[in-house]
Enzyme design. Structure first.
Site, mmCIF file in Angstrom:
data_model
loop_
_atom_site.group_PDB
_atom_site.id
_atom_site.type_symbol
_atom_site.label_atom_id
_atom_site.label_comp_id
_atom_site.label_asym_id
_atom_site.label_seq_id
_atom_site.Cartn_x
_atom_site.Cartn_y
_atom_site.Cartn_z
ATOM 1 N N HIS A 40 0.795 -1.221 0.000
ATOM 2 C CA HIS A 40 0.000 0.000 0.000
ATOM 3 C C HIS A 40 0.835 1.284 0.000
ATOM 4 O O HIS A 40 0.264 2.372 0.051
ATOM 5 C CB HIS A 40 -0.947 0.011 1.203
ATOM 6 C CG HIS A 40 -2.170 -0.826 1.011
ATOM 7 N ND1 HIS A 40 -3.215 -0.435 0.205
ATOM 8 C CD2 HIS A 40 -2.519 -2.039 1.500
ATOM 9 C CE1 HIS A 40 -4.155 -1.369 0.225
ATOM 10 N NE2 HIS A 40 -3.755 -2.359 0.990
ATOM 11 N N ARG A 67 -8.418 1.853 9.134
ATOM 12 C CA ARG A 67 -7.112 1.320 8.776
ATOM 13 C C ARG A 67 -6.372 2.297 7.881
ATOM 14 O O ARG A 67 -6.990 3.134 7.209
ATOM 15 C CB ARG A 67 -7.273 -0.029 8.058
ATOM 16 C CG ARG A 67 -7.934 0.066 6.693
ATOM 17 C CD ARG A 67 -8.037 -1.307 6.034
ATOM 18 N NE ARG A 67 -8.776 -1.250 4.806
ATOM 19 C CZ ARG A 67 -8.251 -0.964 3.622
ATOM 20 N NH1 ARG A 67 -6.986 -0.683 3.542
ATOM 21 N NH2 ARG A 67 -8.999 -0.949 2.533
ATOM 22 N N CYS A 80 -13.636 -5.165 2.863
ATOM 23 C CA CYS A 80 -12.653 -5.127 1.777
ATOM 24 C C CYS A 80 -11.275 -5.403 2.369
ATOM 25 O O CYS A 80 -10.865 -4.760 3.314
ATOM 26 C CB CYS A 80 -12.679 -3.796 1.026
ATOM 27 S SG CYS A 80 -12.766 -2.329 2.056
ATOM 28 N N GLU A 140 -3.560 2.491 -3.332
ATOM 29 C CA GLU A 140 -4.167 1.214 -3.692
ATOM 30 C C GLU A 140 -3.763 0.872 -5.126
ATOM 31 O O GLU A 140 -3.816 1.724 -6.009
ATOM 32 C CB GLU A 140 -5.708 1.308 -3.637
ATOM 33 C CG GLU A 140 -6.269 1.962 -2.385
ATOM 34 C CD GLU A 140 -6.342 1.024 -1.203
ATOM 35 O OE1 GLU A 140 -6.309 -0.204 -1.439
ATOM 36 O OE2 GLU A 140 -6.415 1.497 -0.062
ATOM 37 N N GLU A 142 -4.565 -2.683 -7.169
ATOM 38 C CA GLU A 142 -5.117 -4.001 -6.904
ATOM 39 C C GLU A 142 -5.948 -4.517 -8.081
ATOM 40 O O GLU A 142 -6.457 -3.729 -8.883
ATOM 41 C CB GLU A 142 -6.053 -3.955 -5.684
ATOM 42 C CG GLU A 142 -5.428 -3.381 -4.437
ATOM 43 C CD GLU A 142 -6.445 -3.083 -3.353
ATOM 44 O OE1 GLU A 142 -6.022 -2.856 -2.211
ATOM 45 O OE2 GLU A 142 -7.655 -3.068 -3.654
#
Length: 221
Positions: A40, A67, A80, A140, A142
């Site tokens: 990340h 988070r 998620c 991010e 992904e």
């Protein structure tokens, strides 16, 4: 790797950032493993680091968690996270590894008993490729597996993961997205894109969701 100050995080959050995620290329081919923290970091994303992601969409639940990364302080889909680089979650056949990861994280984040969300009842629809910065440090990058389940479940959210949660109708969700467009609330970018492109059409056809299954295409968002 850059040194990131994690002094403000508790032991559980530090442990989660040390979990080993699955590194993939932009076509969802596994190429290695790396810690969640390093996956990340924008510095690594710029070098091409891409992680496998698992996203569970429910019709009504929109929690905001605390988070590091793109979901902090934002409304988003119910759960998620990432499948881990472990034998059970690396298994690719019928996305069983991803669905096992979803079951694990539903328990960890929302306190849903494992027996209420068996992997065989978690439906894999399709995949999206997603890349965005969250701030100057985190980001991010992904390929997210979109998972869907329609079921009454027992909720006991972990306050270390979930700051708040609410159930919303379609109209309430549309109003929330309008507020986000006006800057009155924050919604995660990936959830905004999924809502704009897919979610309401899926929602209108929950009894016939099989028509939306596409395991071949990766939607580039």
């Amino acid at each position: 790797m850059p040194e990131i100050n994690t002094d403000h995080l508790d032991a559980q959050q530090v442990q989660l950032l040390a979990e080993m995620c699955i590194l993939i290329d932009e076509n969802d081919r596994r190429i290695g493993a790396e810690t969640k923290k390093n996956c990340h970091l924008n510095e690594n994303i710029k070098k091409g680091a891409c992680a496998a992601g698992a996203v569970l969409l429910t019709s009504r639940r929109l929690p905001s968690d605390g988070r590091p990364g793109g979901a902090q302080g934002c409304f988003s889909n119910a759960c998620c996270s990432h499948p881990l680089s472990t034998p059970g979650e690396l298994e690719e056949n019928d996305a069983i590894g991803v669905r096992r990861a979803a079951q694990r994280r539903l328990k960890a984040e929302l306190g849903i008993p494992l027996e209420e969300v068996p992997p065989e009842e978690i439906n894999y629809l399709t995949r999206i490729y997603y890349k965005a910065q969250s701030d100057g440090i985190w980001g991010e990058h992904e390929i997210d597996y979109i998972l869907l389940m329609k079921k009454d479940v027992t909720l006991n959210p972990d306050p270390n993961e979930i700051k708040s949660h609410c159930y919303v109708s379609q109209e309430e969700l549309k109003e929330l997205l309008r507020k986000a467009a006006r800057g009155e609330v924050k919604v995660t970018p990936w959830f905004q894109m999924i809502a704009d492109r897919f979610l309401f059409h899926w929602w209108d056809n929950l009894n016939h969701w099989n028509q939306f299954v596409d395991h071949e295409k990766i939607h580039r968002m």
